[in-house]
Design a protein around this motif. Sequence first.
Motif, PDB file in Angstrom:
ATOM      1  N   ILE A 166      10.437   3.804  10.278  1.00 55.02           N
ATOM      2  CA  ILE A 166      11.049   4.225   9.023  1.00 55.02           C
ATOM      3  C   ILE A 166      10.675   5.686   8.809  1.00 55.02           C
ATOM      4  CG2 ILE A 166      11.300   3.761   6.566  1.00 55.02           C
ATOM      5  CD1 ILE A 166      10.156   0.957   7.083  1.00 55.02           C
ATOM      6  N   GLY A 182      14.115   4.717   2.544  1.00 54.45           N
ATOM      7  CA  GLY A 182      13.452   3.517   2.053  1.00 54.45           C
ATOM      8  C   GLY A 182      14.440   2.409   1.752  1.00 54.45           C
ATOM      9  N   ALA A 193      15.548   0.834   4.915  1.00 55.37           N
ATOM     10  CA  ALA A 193      14.455   0.031   5.472  1.00 55.37           C
ATOM     11  C   ALA A 193      14.445  -1.376   4.874  1.00 55.37           C
ATOM     12  CB  ALA A 193      13.118   0.715   5.225  1.00 55.37           C
ATOM     13  N   VAL A 221       5.562  -2.134  11.759  1.00 56.90           N
ATOM     14  CA  VAL A 221       6.338  -1.074  11.115  1.00 56.90           C
ATOM     15  C   VAL A 221       5.557   0.228  11.160  1.00 56.90           C
ATOM     16  CG1 VAL A 221       7.318  -0.253   8.935  1.00 56.90           C
ATOM     17  CG2 VAL A 221       7.564  -2.662   9.572  1.00 56.90           C
ATOM     18  N   LEU A 246       5.636   3.610   9.154  1.00 55.98           N
ATOM     19  CA  LEU A 246       6.218   3.983   7.868  1.00 55.98           C
ATOM     20  C   LEU A 246       5.834   5.397   7.453  1.00 55.98           C
ATOM     21  CD1 LEU A 246       7.645   3.179   5.161  1.00 55.98           C
ATOM     22  CD2 LEU A 246       5.412   2.335   4.400  1.00 55.98           C
ATOM     23  N   GLY A 249       7.970   5.792   0.678  1.00 58.21           N
ATOM     24  CA  GLY A 249       7.150   4.897   1.486  1.00 58.21           C
ATOM     25  C   GLY A 249       6.197   4.086   0.638  1.00 58.21           C
ATOM     26  N   VAL A 261       1.657  -2.761   8.970  1.00 60.38           N
ATOM     27  CA  VAL A 261       2.292  -1.462   8.714  1.00 60.38           C
ATOM     28  C   VAL A 261       1.299  -0.351   9.035  1.00 60.38           C
ATOM     29  CG1 VAL A 261       3.339   0.050   6.998  1.00 60.38           C
ATOM     30  CG2 VAL A 261       3.740  -2.426   6.886  1.00 60.38           C
TER      31      VAL A 261
END
Length: 221
Positions: A7, A34, A37, A49, A51, A60, A72
């Motif tokens: 992302i 975002g 995502a 992920v 991010l 984020g 993440v």
Amino acid sequence: MKNILIIDDDVHIGNMLSETLINEGYGVFRAYSGTEAIYVLSEKKPDLVLLDLMLPGLSGEEVLPRIKGIPVIVVSAKADIDNKVNLLLGGAADYITKPFNIKELLARVAAQLRTNAIGKTACVFTFDDITLDTDAHTVNIGKNEIKLTRTEFAILKTLIQNPTQVTAKSVLLDRISEDTPDCTDSSLKTHISHLRKKLRDAGEKEYIDAVWGIGFKLKSE
């Protein structure tokens, strides 16, 4: 193959990460904002992920709490220690600052995937003639496999893990959020209605009871 969602609205960084990860044998999904995502996560469940924080649409920081059950790693130019601490306490598994060393990033990715794999155990749950396999992500009634959506599977998994209890709607929504981010209070009734019909059509009886004003439970004969 492990799949990773990147992302990041920076096309150059995203392309570099994507090429590197693919060369390492990972599958890659991309999201450039975002908002995008959240949509991608409603359709797919990656294993990890990456991010960025400074995103168009939802930031984020706004996306992070909506990612459930997936490790993440925040990859950001924000180097403030308080910001890092808040994000780690807020659910991020790791934080790496841009610019980063690609070997270090790959090592952190591998470490998180390894840790996440250790934490997951394959489980088979049964109730009456229903068999739910969380590893294969399959549901059978007798010998017949039932095709469920991701949300329907998450609902049935929660109910079958607590087969003798009534699961309140609020509890059900909280627990299934780990597996599916697209179910809301207003849509839950529709998802359960579709699930009940699929089970009823396959098993020729009702498997889920609605307990008025409280929630749902599996129906015992």
